[in-house]
Scaffold this motif. Structure first.
Motif, PDB file in Angstrom:
ATOM      1  N   PHE A 363      11.007   3.202 -22.585  1.00 11.20           N
ATOM      2  CA  PHE A 363       9.780   3.504 -21.852  1.00 11.20           C
ATOM      3  C   PHE A 363       8.976   2.238 -21.547  1.00 11.20           C
ATOM      4  N   VAL A 364       8.855   1.338 -22.523  1.00 12.50           N
ATOM      5  CA  VAL A 364       7.998   0.168 -22.334  1.00 12.50           C
ATOM      6  C   VAL A 364       8.588  -0.787 -21.302  1.00 12.50           C
ATOM      7  N   ILE A 365       9.923  -0.885 -21.231  1.00 15.33           N
ATOM      8  CA  ILE A 365      10.546  -1.702 -20.193  1.00 15.33           C
ATOM      9  C   ILE A 365      10.272  -1.099 -18.820  1.00 15.33           C
ATOM     10  N   VAL A 366      10.383   0.209 -18.740  1.00 17.91           N
ATOM     11  CA  VAL A 366      10.114   0.923 -17.485  1.00 17.91           C
ATOM     12  C   VAL A 366       8.669   0.672 -17.032  1.00 17.91           C
ATOM     13  N   CYS A 367       7.728   0.713 -17.979  1.00 20.01           N
ATOM     14  CA  CYS A 367       6.311   0.468 -17.657  1.00 20.01           C
ATOM     15  C   CYS A 367       6.110  -0.931 -17.090  1.00 20.01           C
ATOM     16  N   GLY A 368       6.779  -1.914 -17.709  1.00 21.73           N
ATOM     17  CA  GLY A 368       6.678  -3.285 -17.227  1.00 21.73           C
ATOM     18  C   GLY A 368       7.190  -3.425 -15.809  1.00 21.73           C
ATOM     19  N   ILE A 369       8.281  -2.751 -15.508  1.00 21.07           N
ATOM     20  CA  ILE A 369       8.862  -2.803 -14.164  1.00 21.07           C
ATOM     21  C   ILE A 369       7.902  -2.197 -13.142  1.00 21.07           C
ATOM     22  N   ILE A 370       7.237  -1.101 -13.510  1.00 18.17           N
ATOM     23  CA  ILE A 370       6.270  -0.471 -12.606  1.00 18.17           C
ATOM     24  C   ILE A 370       5.141  -1.446 -12.279  1.00 18.17           C
ATOM     25  N   SER A 371       4.609  -2.117 -13.305  1.00 20.86           N
ATOM     26  CA  SER A 371       3.516  -3.074 -13.090  1.00 20.86           C
ATOM     27  C   SER A 371       3.948  -4.230 -12.192  1.00 20.86           C
ATOM     28  N   ILE A 372       5.164  -4.713 -12.392  1.00 23.51           N
ATOM     29  CA  ILE A 372       5.676  -5.791 -11.554  1.00 23.51           C
ATOM     30  C   ILE A 372       5.770  -5.346 -10.096  1.00 23.51           C
ATOM     31  N   SER A 373       6.124  -4.086  -9.886  1.00 24.33           N
ATOM     32  CA  SER A 373       6.173  -3.548  -8.525  1.00 24.33           C
ATOM     33  C   SER A 373       4.799  -3.621  -7.860  1.00 24.33           C
ATOM     34  N   GLY A 374       3.758  -3.359  -8.642  1.00 21.52           N
ATOM     35  CA  GLY A 374       2.400  -3.467  -8.120  1.00 21.52           C
ATOM     36  C   GLY A 374       2.040  -4.897  -7.774  1.00 21.52           C
ATOM     37  N   ILE A 375       2.454  -5.827  -8.615  1.00 26.63           N
ATOM     38  CA  ILE A 375       2.181  -7.245  -8.364  1.00 26.63           C
ATOM     39  C   ILE A 375       2.861  -7.701  -7.077  1.00 26.63           C
ATOM     40  N   LYS A 376       4.059  -7.188  -6.812  1.00 26.36           N
ATOM     41  CA  LYS A 376       4.781  -7.546  -5.589  1.00 26.36           C
ATOM     42  C   LYS A 376       4.018  -7.097  -4.352  1.00 26.36           C
ATOM     43  N   VAL A 377       3.327  -5.969  -4.432  1.00 26.53           N
ATOM     44  CA  VAL A 377       2.511  -5.504  -3.308  1.00 26.53           C
ATOM     45  C   VAL A 377       1.271  -6.370  -3.167  1.00 26.53           C
ATOM     46  N   ILE A 378       0.641  -6.672  -4.298  1.00 26.34           N
ATOM     47  CA  ILE A 378      -0.599  -7.449  -4.287  1.00 26.34           C
ATOM     48  C   ILE A 378      -0.376  -8.859  -3.729  1.00 26.34           C
ATOM     49  N   LYS A 379       0.768  -9.447  -4.037  1.00 22.64           N
ATOM     50  CA  LYS A 379       1.005 -10.846  -3.630  1.00 22.64           C
ATOM     51  C   LYS A 379       1.122 -10.997  -2.114  1.00 22.64           C
ATOM     52  N   GLU A 380       1.337  -9.883  -1.408  1.00 24.23           N
ATOM     53  CA  GLU A 380       1.412  -9.938   0.053  1.00 24.23           C
ATOM     54  C   GLU A 380       0.023  -9.975   0.690  1.00 24.23           C
ATOM     55  N   VAL A 381      -1.022  -9.788  -0.119  1.00 23.00           N
ATOM     56  CA  VAL A 381      -2.399  -9.767   0.380  1.00 23.00           C
ATOM     57  C   VAL A 381      -3.063 -11.100   0.062  1.00 23.00           C
ATOM     58  N   GLU A 382      -3.853 -11.607   0.991  1.00 23.79           N
ATOM     59  CA  GLU A 382      -4.604 -12.839   0.733  1.00 23.79           C
ATOM     60  C   GLU A 382      -5.705 -12.547  -0.284  1.00 23.79           C
ATOM     61  N   ILE A 383      -5.678 -13.252  -1.402  1.00 28.37           N
ATOM     62  CA  ILE A 383      -6.608 -12.982  -2.502  1.00 28.37           C
ATOM     63  C   ILE A 383      -7.822 -13.900  -2.400  1.00 28.37           C
ATOM     64  N   SER A 384      -8.954 -13.323  -2.017  1.00 27.12           N
ATOM     65  CA  SER A 384     -10.228 -14.044  -2.036  1.00 27.12           C
ATOM     66  C   SER A 384     -11.003 -13.604  -3.273  1.00 27.12           C
ATOM     67  N   GLU A 385     -12.266 -13.994  -3.355  1.00 31.88           N
ATOM     68  CA  GLU A 385     -13.062 -13.644  -4.543  1.00 31.88           C
ATOM     69  C   GLU A 385     -13.236 -12.135  -4.668  1.00 31.88           C
ATOM     70  N   LYS A 386     -13.448 -11.459  -3.547  1.00 34.89           N
ATOM     71  CA  LYS A 386     -13.612 -10.003  -3.577  1.00 34.89           C
ATOM     72  C   LYS A 386     -12.366  -9.329  -4.144  1.00 34.89           C
ATOM     73  N   GLU A 387     -11.190  -9.728  -3.659  1.00 32.37           N
ATOM     74  CA  GLU A 387      -9.934  -9.114  -4.099  1.00 32.37           C
ATOM     75  C   GLU A 387      -9.689  -9.342  -5.585  1.00 32.37           C
ATOM     76  N   MET A 388     -10.146 -10.477  -6.100  1.00 32.13           N
ATOM     77  CA  MET A 388      -9.966 -10.741  -7.533  1.00 32.13           C
ATOM     78  C   MET A 388     -10.686  -9.703  -8.386  1.00 32.13           C
ATOM     79  N   TYR A 389     -11.886  -9.324  -7.956  1.00 30.53           N
ATOM     80  CA  TYR A 389     -12.636  -8.318  -8.703  1.00 30.53           C
ATOM     81  C   TYR A 389     -12.046  -6.922  -8.509  1.00 30.53           C
ATOM     82  N   VAL A 390     -11.529  -6.650  -7.289  1.00 34.61           N
ATOM     83  CA  VAL A 390     -10.893  -5.361  -7.024  1.00 34.61           C
ATOM     84  C   VAL A 390      -9.691  -5.156  -7.945  1.00 34.61           C
ATOM     85  N   ILE A 391      -9.003  -6.243  -8.271  1.00 36.27           N
ATOM     86  CA  ILE A 391      -7.849  -6.169  -9.178  1.00 36.27           C
ATOM     87  C   ILE A 391      -8.286  -6.204 -10.637  1.00 36.27           C
ATOM     88  N   ALA A 392      -9.188  -7.122 -10.965  1.00 39.67           N
ATOM     89  CA  ALA A 392      -9.524  -7.392 -12.372  1.00 39.67           C
ATOM     90  C   ALA A 392     -10.283  -6.251 -13.043  1.00 39.67           C
TER      91      ALA A 392
END
Length: 456
Positions: A363-392
């Motif tokens: 289960f924990v490996i599966v959870c890690g893979i899901i989170s990485i999938s989210g990071i792959k989507v996020i990295k396609e977006v230009e991260i400014s100060e606003k986006e940092m707070y939206v994520i954090a």
């Protein structure tokens, strides 16, 4: 080769690819084994004090409802590989409704009546397209990627605490079993990736192989207990509406359950984004509308079978990413397995006999893979100060609501308990609000600053 082609090559079996019945059955069962479908009805039965026979009937109905809902959602409605199962979110509301109406003898009937009405309202949201319009307006890629990330993040403590650290038995043995299962999963997945030809079988069946090896290790330690399997009945007749249970309707209970469905839809949206991402299949307007209808129909069926709402399971998105198998036929097979398990006491008991640490390791490996999938989507977006707070901030909220003492949550007003009871729903709503409220960086000022720097 384009980037899209590279991404698609990561799947060994696409959503619409054909598989034989035998292959689908083998690959489908590992999704079933990785889902703790029996846990929610078991907890509810313990809280409201159902008898052993009633508890077995509730678990049986949950398996069957999950199976039918999975087939409807993945093959007929949303048409993406999405598995349905009982959510932990309604547990508190179910118990509250039950006890509030138990004196009149309509406790469980009122729970089912409220669930039935809520499910109908969800279907209406899908048919009218209202939910889809809300998604398009409020969930751009930065929010969608954040939601996928927090889905995986929120499940990690559950995988480790509930299944490993706080599970019954010796802590050292629990950790060892989890490590064995997790290592086996990664090993087989890597063999399949390194040798895409002959090693493909190891990747696509990596989850079930890890669970088998973990269970064998548990048996060698004397932890695996299969005694209850022999005592369980081979075939069991499911509950029948208006024969084994009835429906009762109460306005306050219906309002409570509608609130629960709102939270469930916020959570299941994260699951849809995760599944869409790992399948490289965009969520179209039709997908979302039909998905909402499928979610509502699944919950309607669960009510008619005498059990609690079933919703999309994010665990399966991680399994798709690890195995590379996204075939809808596999999920139809998984749904069929659920129905078979629901009709057989021996098979459902066999699944529940898999030691928790073994499931936790996978289960924990599966959870890690899901989170990485989210990071792959996020990295396609230009991260400014606003986006940092939206994520954090949603990330912090997810961890805070996971780690906060349960006694504090239970001391809050009932409405807040429902929302804070799901870290994913709360963090998702926070991401949506932050993206709408926080001011974007001014492009004109930024351009002037760049020109001044270039001039220097």
């Amino acid at each position: 080769m384009t980037e899209t082609q590279i991404n698609k090559s990561k799947l060994t079996v696409g959503p619409n690819d054909d598989l034989s019945i035998g292959q689908s059955a083998l690959l489908g069962i590992q999704h079933v084994l990785a889902m703790d479908v029996y846990v929610v009805p078991f907890i509810i039965a313990s809280i409201i004090g159902l008898s052993t026979k009633e508890s077995s009937a509730l678990i049986q109905s949950t398996f069957i409802a999950a199976g039918i809902a999975t087939i409807i959602q993945s093959y007929f409605c949303m048409k993406l590989p999405v598995a349905q199962g009982p959510s932990f979110i309604p547990i508190g509301a179910v118990a509250g409704i039950y006890f509030a109406n138990s004196q009149s003898g309509n406790g469980w009937g009122t729970v089912l009546g409220a669930s039935l009405i809520g499910a109908v309202l969800v279907i209406i949201l899908g048919v009218t397209g209202i939910f889809n319009r809300l998604i398009k307006a409020f969930v751009p890629p930065i929010v969608g990627g954040t939601i996928i990330f927090i889905v995986g993040l929120s499940l990690m403590p559950v995988a480790l605490n509930d299944n490993v650290f706080k599970a019954t038995g010796d802590l050292g043995q629990n950790i060892l079993l989890a490590v064995i299962a997790a290592t086996s999963l990664v090993l087989f997945a890597m063999i399949g990736s390194r040798f895409p030809g002959k090693g493909r079988i190891f990747r696509v069946s990596s989850v079930i192989l890890a669970l088998v090896i973990g269970s064998l290790a548990a048996q060698s330690m004397g932890i695996l207990d299969l005694s209850q399997v022999g005592n369980a009945s081979l075939i069991s007749i499911p509950q029948l509406p208006f024969v084994d249970f009835h429906f009762s309707f109460d306005l306050s209970s219906i309002i409570t359950m509608v609130i629960i469905y709102v939270v469930l839809m916020a959570e299941t949206t994260g699951t849809w984004f995760a599944v869409s991402n790992v399948c490289e299949a965009p969520l179209t307007d039709e997908n979302i509308n039909r998905g909402v209808v499928g979610e509502g129909i699944g919950c309607l069926i669960s009510s008619l079978l005498g059990t609690t709402p079933v919703t999309g399971y994010s665990t399966n998105a991680g399994i798709i990413s690890i195995t590379g198998v996204a075939s809808k036929k596999v999920f139809v097979a998984a749904g069929a397995w659920f129905v078979v398990f629901g009709l057989s006491g021996k098979l459902s008991t066999l699944i529940s006999s898999i030691p928790s640490p073994v499931i936790g390791g996978v289960f924990v490996i599966v959870c890690g893979i899901i989170s990485i999938s989210g990071i792959k989507v996020i990295k396609e977006v230009e991260i400014s100060e606003k986006e940092m707070y939206v994520i954090a901030i949603p990330m912090i909220l997810t961890l805070a609501l996971t780690l906060i003492p349960k006694d504090f949550i239970q001391s809050l007003p009932q409405l807040l308990q429902y929302f804070f009871g799901s870290s994913v729903a709360t963090a998702s709503i926070a991401a949506i609000l932050l993206n709408r409220i926080l001011p974007a960086e001014k492009v004109e000022e930024q351009s002037v600053e760049h020109k001044e720097i270039n001039a220097v």
